[in-house]
Design an enzyme around this catalytic site. Structure first.
Site, PDB file in Angstrom:
ATOM      1  N   LYS A 133      -4.443   2.084   6.281  1.00 21.09           N
ATOM      2  CA  LYS A 133      -4.400   3.017   5.205  1.00 21.09           C
ATOM      3  C   LYS A 133      -4.294   4.268   5.406  1.00 21.09           C
ATOM      4  O   LYS A 133      -3.195   4.898   4.821  1.00 21.09           O
ATOM      5  CB  LYS A 133      -5.819   2.856   4.172  1.00 21.09           C
ATOM      6  CG  LYS A 133      -5.668   3.532   3.046  1.00 21.09           C
ATOM      7  CD  LYS A 133      -6.964   3.530   2.067  1.00 21.09           C
ATOM      8  CE  LYS A 133      -7.776   4.566   2.997  1.00 21.09           C
ATOM      9  NZ  LYS A 133      -9.229   4.683   1.874  1.00 21.09           N
ATOM     10  N   ASP A 151      -6.256   1.741  -1.450  1.00 21.36           N
ATOM     11  CA  ASP A 151      -7.709   1.973  -1.488  1.00 21.36           C
ATOM     12  C   ASP A 151      -8.241   1.094  -2.652  1.00 21.36           C
ATOM     13  O   ASP A 151      -7.602   0.226  -3.088  1.00 21.36           O
ATOM     14  CB  ASP A 151      -7.836   3.528  -1.440  1.00 21.36           C
ATOM     15  CG  ASP A 151      -7.372   4.056  -3.018  1.00 21.36           C
ATOM     16  OD1 ASP A 151      -6.950   3.305  -3.544  1.00 21.36           O
ATOM     17  OD2 ASP A 151      -7.800   5.097  -3.196  1.00 21.36           O
TER      18      ASP A 151
END
Ligand code: SF4
Length: 222
Positions: A133, A151
């Site tokens: 991420k 997320d």
């Protein structure tokens, strides 16, 4: 129905593709695609994103507003050390581990990359505290790559909008990369995360004022 572009990237056709395109067009019209994190360089962005894991961007900005004027290069932060960094980031969740990671990534940046932030995923993910991420965020914002960082906001919004029925960031990312119209790939991450943060919130989504409500299968009755 799914077919394949000449580029090799699968594309979803049909009214579903039109629905997805309409949603992205509306989000693009309503949202300025930028990070809520404050940063002035690629290195500052990397550190801010590492610090933001399981913490609010506001809490990170408060910390880095004092930290970065003092130390905003790998050399300067390494000189500060974990003990010197701690007082600046103590208000951020998981600060002990993050202090260790930030100092560790500074050391690796100096040893392997001449103090520069690398533009390759594998090199980024080899840094302490940097997972897929975080690498996606840095590759997208700093290096202009059409990555989609997933997320909790992005995952929730993508599922509520009926883009996917996924339960892992990896599956959500793959689904979004497949169905997002090419012209929106660069900013899809920011459209979805900011929509989730400010409108399609976890507990009380603001469906009444939502710019994509007409295409959303999860719209709450008002
Ligand atoms: S209509 Fe409601 S559930 Fe659907 S995207 Fe908008 S805020 Fe979220």
């Amino acid at each position: 129905m799914t077919t394949v572009r000449s580029s090799g990237r699968p594309v979803v056709r049909s009214s579903e593709a039109a629905r997805v395109a309409a949603i992205y067009d509306a989000l693009a019209a309503a949202i300025e695609p930028k990070s809520d994190l404050a940063y002035g360089s690629t290195f500052e962005l990397l550190v801010a994103v590492v610090l933001s894991a399981q913490a609010t961007d506001a809490s990170v900005n408060l910390a880095t507003a004092k930290l970065f004027p003092l130390a905003n290069t790998p050399l300067a932060l390494l000189a500060l050390g974990e003990d010197g960094l701690a007082p600046y980031i103590r208000t951020i969740g998981l600060w002990r581990m993050k202090a260790r990671n930030v100092i560790g990534l500074c050391r690796l940046l100096i040893e392997r990359h001449g103090g520069e932030v690398p533009a390759e995923r594998a090199a980024l993910e080899a840094l302490p505290g940097v997972g897929r991420k975080t690498a996606n965020v840095v590759l997208n914002i700093a290096f202009g790559q059409p990555t989609i960082a997933v997320d909790t906001h992005v995952e929730r919004v993508a599922n509520r909008l009926g883009f996917c029925t996924t339960t892992t960031p990896e599956a959500t990312e793959a689904a979004l990369l497949r169905l997002t119209p090419t012209q929106h790939l660069m900013h899809a991450h920011h459209y979805l995360i900011l929509h989730g943060r400010y409108t399609c919130t976890a507990r009380a989504p603001r469906c009444a004022g939502c710019p994509v409500a007409q295409w959303c299968p999860s719209q709450a009755a008002s």
